[in-house]
Design a protein around this motif. Sequence first.
Motif, PDB file in Angstrom:
ATOM      1  N   ARG A  75      27.355   9.345  45.895  1.00  0.00           N
ATOM      2  CA  ARG A  75      26.346   9.119  46.924  1.00  0.00           C
ATOM      3  C   ARG A  75      26.935   9.271  48.323  1.00  0.00           C
ATOM      4  O   ARG A  75      26.309   9.859  49.213  1.00  0.00           O
ATOM      5  CB  ARG A  75      25.758   7.711  46.754  1.00  0.00           C
ATOM      6  CG  ARG A  75      24.731   7.326  47.797  1.00  0.00           C
ATOM      7  CD  ARG A  75      23.546   8.252  47.769  1.00  0.00           C
ATOM      8  NE  ARG A  75      22.567   7.887  48.808  1.00  0.00           N
ATOM      9  CZ  ARG A  75      21.839   8.757  49.465  1.00  0.00           C
ATOM     10  NH1 ARG A  75      21.974  10.077  49.229  1.00  0.00           N
ATOM     11  NH2 ARG A  75      20.953   8.357  50.352  1.00  0.00           N
ATOM     12  N   ILE A  76      28.126   8.799  48.536  1.00  0.00           N
ATOM     13  CA  ILE A  76      28.787   8.904  49.848  1.00  0.00           C
ATOM     14  C   ILE A  76      29.037  10.370  50.192  1.00  0.00           C
ATOM     15  O   ILE A  76      28.859  10.802  51.340  1.00  0.00           O
ATOM     16  CB  ILE A  76      30.117   8.117  49.864  1.00  0.00           C
ATOM     17  CG1 ILE A  76      29.857   6.612  49.732  1.00  0.00           C
ATOM     18  CG2 ILE A  76      30.918   8.410  51.124  1.00  0.00           C
ATOM     19  CD1 ILE A  76      29.040   6.017  50.854  1.00  0.00           C
ATOM     20  N   GLU A  77      29.407  11.156  49.214  1.00  0.00           N
ATOM     21  CA  GLU A  77      29.641  12.583  49.439  1.00  0.00           C
ATOM     22  C   GLU A  77      28.332  13.291  49.796  1.00  0.00           C
ATOM     23  O   GLU A  77      28.316  14.198  50.645  1.00  0.00           O
ATOM     24  CB  GLU A  77      30.263  13.201  48.186  1.00  0.00           C
ATOM     25  CG  GLU A  77      30.723  14.636  48.349  1.00  0.00           C
ATOM     26  CD  GLU A  77      31.881  14.784  49.323  1.00  0.00           C
ATOM     27  OE1 GLU A  77      32.079  15.911  49.841  1.00  0.00           O
ATOM     28  OE2 GLU A  77      32.590  13.788  49.589  1.00  0.00           O
ATOM     29  N   GLU A  78      27.234  12.894  49.151  1.00  0.00           N
ATOM     30  CA  GLU A  78      25.928  13.491  49.447  1.00  0.00           C
ATOM     31  C   GLU A  78      25.494  13.175  50.881  1.00  0.00           C
ATOM     32  O   GLU A  78      24.950  14.044  51.574  1.00  0.00           O
ATOM     33  CB  GLU A  78      24.883  12.960  48.468  1.00  0.00           C
ATOM     34  CG  GLU A  78      25.061  13.474  47.045  1.00  0.00           C
ATOM     35  CD  GLU A  78      24.083  12.841  46.075  1.00  0.00           C
ATOM     36  OE1 GLU A  78      24.012  13.310  44.911  1.00  0.00           O
ATOM     37  OE2 GLU A  78      23.389  11.876  46.466  1.00  0.00           O
ATOM     38  N   ILE A  79      25.728  11.951  51.306  1.00  0.00           N
ATOM     39  CA  ILE A  79      25.376  11.569  52.679  1.00  0.00           C
ATOM     40  C   ILE A  79      26.169  12.405  53.679  1.00  0.00           C
ATOM     41  O   ILE A  79      25.641  12.846  54.710  1.00  0.00           O
ATOM     42  CB  ILE A  79      25.643  10.069  52.900  1.00  0.00           C
ATOM     43  CG1 ILE A  79      24.705   9.226  52.027  1.00  0.00           C
ATOM     44  CG2 ILE A  79      25.502   9.696  54.370  1.00  0.00           C
ATOM     45  CD1 ILE A  79      25.031   7.750  52.026  1.00  0.00           C
ATOM     46  N   LYS A  80      27.400  12.628  53.367  1.00  0.00           N
ATOM     47  CA  LYS A  80      28.264  13.417  54.247  1.00  0.00           C
ATOM     48  C   LYS A  80      27.737  14.841  54.410  1.00  0.00           C
ATOM     49  O   LYS A  80      27.810  15.419  55.511  1.00  0.00           O
ATOM     50  CB  LYS A  80      29.685  13.423  53.682  1.00  0.00           C
ATOM     51  CG  LYS A  80      30.679  14.220  54.501  1.00  0.00           C
ATOM     52  CD  LYS A  80      32.062  14.191  53.850  1.00  0.00           C
ATOM     53  CE  LYS A  80      33.052  15.027  54.639  1.00  0.00           C
ATOM     54  NZ  LYS A  80      34.403  15.024  53.997  1.00  0.00           N
ATOM     55  N   ASN A  81      27.205  15.399  53.328  1.00  0.00           N
ATOM     56  CA  ASN A  81      26.757  16.803  53.348  1.00  0.00           C
ATOM     57  C   ASN A  81      25.261  16.963  53.643  1.00  0.00           C
ATOM     58  O   ASN A  81      24.768  18.092  53.732  1.00  0.00           O
ATOM     59  CB  ASN A  81      27.074  17.461  52.006  1.00  0.00           C
ATOM     60  CG  ASN A  81      28.574  17.482  51.728  1.00  0.00           C
ATOM     61  OD1 ASN A  81      29.386  17.626  52.647  1.00  0.00           O
ATOM     62  ND2 ASN A  81      28.944  17.346  50.456  1.00  0.00           N
ATOM     63  N   ALA A 104      25.521   1.120  54.559  1.00  0.00           N
ATOM     64  CA  ALA A 104      24.504   0.399  53.787  1.00  0.00           C
ATOM     65  C   ALA A 104      24.748   0.568  52.289  1.00  0.00           C
ATOM     66  O   ALA A 104      24.643  -0.394  51.509  1.00  0.00           O
ATOM     67  CB  ALA A 104      23.103   0.904  54.161  1.00  0.00           C
ATOM     68  N   VAL A 105      25.105   1.774  51.875  1.00  0.00           N
ATOM     69  CA  VAL A 105      25.400   2.036  50.457  1.00  0.00           C
ATOM     70  C   VAL A 105      26.648   1.267  50.023  1.00  0.00           C
ATOM     71  O   VAL A 105      26.688   0.671  48.935  1.00  0.00           O
ATOM     72  CB  VAL A 105      25.584   3.552  50.225  1.00  0.00           C
ATOM     73  CG1 VAL A 105      26.061   3.820  48.800  1.00  0.00           C
ATOM     74  CG2 VAL A 105      24.284   4.294  50.503  1.00  0.00           C
ATOM     75  N   PRO A 223      37.758   7.348  47.979  1.00  0.00           N
ATOM     76  CA  PRO A 223      36.725   8.179  48.636  1.00  0.00           C
ATOM     77  C   PRO A 223      35.365   7.508  48.762  1.00  0.00           C
ATOM     78  O   PRO A 223      34.534   7.940  49.580  1.00  0.00           O
ATOM     79  CB  PRO A 223      36.645   9.419  47.736  1.00  0.00           C
ATOM     80  CG  PRO A 223      37.214   8.999  46.430  1.00  0.00           C
ATOM     81  CD  PRO A 223      38.264   7.990  46.757  1.00  0.00           C
ATOM     82  N   SER A 224      35.127   6.451  48.001  1.00  0.00           N
ATOM     83  CA  SER A 224      33.836   5.766  48.109  1.00  0.00           C
ATOM     84  C   SER A 224      33.715   5.020  49.434  1.00  0.00           C
ATOM     85  O   SER A 224      32.597   4.782  49.917  1.00  0.00           O
ATOM     86  CB  SER A 224      33.657   4.780  46.950  1.00  0.00           C
ATOM     87  OG  SER A 224      34.600   3.718  47.067  1.00  0.00           O
ATOM     88  N   GLY A 225      34.850   4.641  50.001  1.00  0.00           N
ATOM     89  CA  GLY A 225      34.822   3.916  51.269  1.00  0.00           C
ATOM     90  C   GLY A 225      34.454   2.452  51.135  1.00  0.00           C
ATOM     91  O   GLY A 225      34.293   1.747  52.146  1.00  0.00           O
TER      92      GLY A 225
END
Length: 392
Positions: A75-81, A104-105, A223-225
């Motif tokens: 999900r974090i990668e999707e937000i980035k892109n 928020a995620v 990578p999830s942060g």
Amino acid sequence: MSSDDTVLAEYPYLWSSSSQLPLEEFLTKYKPSMVQDDGTKPWIWVEKSTSEAQGLNMVTAVEEATALLKDVTVRIEEIKNDESIPLRANKKKGTKSKKEVREAVQSEATEKLKDISIRNEFVSGKWLIFAPNDKVDLVWSTIATSLISGPLASTSARLAKVATCPKHEVSNYSHVLCLYVPNVYDKEDVTKIMKILLRNHGMNLMGVKSNLYTAIGLDSKHPSGIPSTVWKNSALMPETEIKRMKEEYFTELNTTKANQADKVAAEKATTGTETKTKPKLRKKAEDDDPFASDDDESKDANEVAKEKSKAHSSSTSKKSTTKAVKGSPKDDFASDDDTGEDSDEQARKAQVAAKKATSKGKPATGGQSKRSKEDDDEEEVEDRPKRKQMRK
């Protein structure tokens, strides 16, 4: 539980109440700065009590948390892109920035991980402490001793470990120390331990981490942060309070050191054991040459005898000369006043002639000869007018 959080009973770098070595000797023998990890000894452990039984659903907790972590990472990668999510928030349009959506995620994932831990009774964790290689031995010894017989012994903390040196040298390497607690979500308990670490030991704390996080590989670089700690320092105590407690510890430490130094100095002064300058050794008189031959000794003796004979002859000569000088006759004419009667001119002439003859026969010295000559001259001067008178 992760292998990093599991203590093996036969592990040689583990100290417990059943160990043969006293804790002090164990800490001296196995120093983290001196033990190098070759793949078999990554940690040094000190255990106050046996490990408590973990929840029967620990495996389930790890499986659920791993799946959640994977979903969050995607999900974090999707937000980035996602280009539809702006870099900056727009209040008028009511849109959030990429950062706000991402946080928020991550916050939601943190709450879900907490729920997984509590539901499966897998809530244990540890306080994280970092120490540089040149100070790790002291820091580790302080924590371990406190856990067994110091301020930490009265807390819920039950286990401590420190990382050994890496197999390959790493510049500016820092050792991580872990102080284990039974429940990381018990805020009051972890805060109590935090205060002891700050006020009694002056430690640099890096937060509280769940063992579940360690088991699923969640760290600060994931990578999830997702935050890698359950509690940050500032979430448990204000920064001003943290600073004050550490300052109090170091002030007290410096005062104690000064008092100890004064006490040692006083004891030395009382017992007379103060360090004094050692007296320098005097050089011994040179001994006779052990390699000298008898012939050399006889020659030396003959030479000494000759020197003594010469000295004796010289002394005798000086004495005889001195006696001769002392025995010389005194000059009877050096100081006599020559007087005569003016009427008897012939008698006076005879007296003057006798004196001249005597002075010619005997050498006079210094002032005596000079004076006699002056007397003669005076007499001649006196005679001259008388002769003239007679001629007239």
